[in-house]
Scaffold this motif. Sequence first.
Motif, short mmCIF file in Angstrom:
data_model
loop_
_atom_site.label_atom_id
_atom_site.label_comp_id
_atom_site.label_asym_id
_atom_site.label_seq_id
_atom_site.Cartn_x
_atom_site.Cartn_y
_atom_site.Cartn_z
N GLU A 103 46.12 23.67 57.62
CA GLU A 103 45.75 24.04 58.98
C GLU A 103 45.24 22.84 59.75
OE1 GLU A 103 46.36 28.30 59.16
OE2 GLU A 103 45.83 26.77 60.66
N ARG A 104 45.42 22.84 61.03
CA ARG A 104 44.88 21.77 61.88
C ARG A 104 43.50 22.14 62.43
NH1 ARG A 104 49.09 20.73 66.35
NH2 ARG A 104 47.37 19.61 67.29
N ASP A 105 43.03 23.35 62.15
CA ASP A 105 41.72 23.81 62.60
C ASP A 105 40.63 23.15 61.76
OD1 ASP A 105 40.36 27.12 63.31
OD2 ASP A 105 39.39 25.16 63.22
N GLU A 106 39.73 22.41 62.38
CA GLU A 106 38.70 21.66 61.64
C GLU A 106 37.79 22.60 60.85
OE1 GLU A 106 35.34 19.96 63.75
OE2 GLU A 106 36.21 20.70 65.62
N ARG A 107 37.71 23.87 61.26
CA ARG A 107 36.83 24.79 60.56
C ARG A 107 37.31 25.11 59.15
NH1 ARG A 107 36.83 29.31 65.12
NH2 ARG A 107 39.04 28.68 65.04
N THR A 108 38.55 24.77 58.83
CA THR A 108 39.06 25.03 57.48
C THR A 108 38.80 23.86 56.53
OG1 THR A 108 41.27 24.15 57.96
CG2 THR A 108 40.87 26.48 58.47
N TYR A 109 38.14 22.82 57.02
CA TYR A 109 37.86 21.64 56.19
C TYR A 109 36.38 21.64 55.79
CZ TYR A 109 42.51 20.24 57.36
OH TYR A 109 43.88 20.23 57.47
N HIS A 110 36.13 21.43 54.49
CA HIS A 110 34.77 21.62 53.99
C HIS A 110 34.05 20.32 53.63
CE1 HIS A 110 36.59 20.88 50.05
NE2 HIS A 110 37.46 21.84 50.30
N THR A 111 34.78 19.23 53.51
CA THR A 111 34.16 17.96 53.14
C THR A 111 34.66 16.89 54.10
OG1 THR A 111 34.05 18.62 50.82
CG2 THR A 111 33.86 16.27 51.30
N TRP A 112 33.72 16.09 54.63
CA TRP A 112 34.05 15.10 55.65
C TRP A 112 33.48 13.74 55.27
CZ3 TRP A 112 36.73 16.31 60.21
CH2 TRP A 112 36.98 17.68 60.39
N GLY A 113 34.17 12.69 55.72
CA GLY A 113 33.63 11.35 55.60
C GLY A 113 32.69 11.07 56.75
N GLN A 114 32.16 9.84 56.76
CA GLN A 114 31.15 9.47 57.76
C GLN A 114 31.77 8.96 59.05
OE1 GLN A 114 32.16 7.50 55.39
NE2 GLN A 114 32.46 5.52 56.42
N GLY A 115 33.06 8.65 59.02
CA GLY A 115 33.77 8.19 60.21
C GLY A 115 33.87 6.67 60.29
N THR A 116 34.91 6.21 60.95
CA THR A 116 35.11 4.78 61.19
C THR A 116 35.61 4.60 62.63
OG1 THR A 116 36.14 2.75 60.35
CG2 THR A 116 37.48 4.75 60.27
N GLN A 117 35.05 3.62 63.33
CA GLN A 117 35.35 3.43 64.74
C GLN A 117 36.65 2.65 64.93
OE1 GLN A 117 33.52 4.38 67.68
NE2 GLN A 117 35.39 3.66 68.69
N VAL A 118 37.49 3.15 65.81
CA VAL A 118 38.69 2.44 66.23
C VAL A 118 38.60 2.24 67.74
CG1 VAL A 118 41.19 2.61 66.52
CG2 VAL A 118 40.13 3.33 64.37
N THR A 119 38.75 0.99 68.17
CA THR A 119 38.68 0.67 69.59
C THR A 119 39.95 -0.09 69.98
OG1 THR A 119 36.28 0.52 69.49
CG2 THR A 119 37.36 -0.47 71.39
N VAL A 120 40.66 0.42 70.98
CA VAL A 120 41.90 -0.19 71.44
C VAL A 120 41.71 -0.66 72.86
CG1 VAL A 120 44.38 0.08 71.74
CG2 VAL A 120 43.17 1.40 69.97
N GLY A 121 41.84 -1.98 73.06
CA GLY A 121 41.65 -2.56 74.38
C GLY A 121 42.95 -2.64 75.15
N TYR A 122 42.81 -2.84 76.47
CA TYR A 122 44.00 -2.91 77.33
C TYR A 122 44.65 -4.29 77.23
CZ TYR A 122 42.56 1.46 79.41
OH TYR A 122 42.22 2.77 79.61
#
Length: 122
Positions: A103-122
């Motif tokens: 599923e693409r619904d985030e509510r069906t996911y039970h374990t998450w990482g802490q996240g990593t930042q992606v920044t795309v400049g012009y």
Amino acid sequence: QVQLTESGGGSVQAGGSLRLSCAASGRASSNSVMAWFRQTPGKEREFVALIRWRNTSPFYADSVKGRFTISRDNPENTLYLQMNNLKPEDTAVYYCAIGSQYERDERTYHTWGQGTQVTVGY
């Protein structure tokens, strides 16, 4: 209990590429699904791509289809997101997650990482 750790984020110019990694410690069910989501400040978390634990059946959001590739290295227990032809609107914190439903619904996911930042400049 599986833990997830993302890496590989950074800053690039539009048109550039990055590869995100998500290392999983421990083992989840072979029926699990792994996914990437992203979030920008003030907005809801957005689905990016998902794949089955066995590295089959990838599925993408329309906004990234043809530019991003999700894959798993099963021996290394690592999830990847290869991002090509990046656009400024891809700027976000990217999260990996494990769920039990295709599923693409985030509510069906039970374990998450802490996240990593992606920044795309012009």
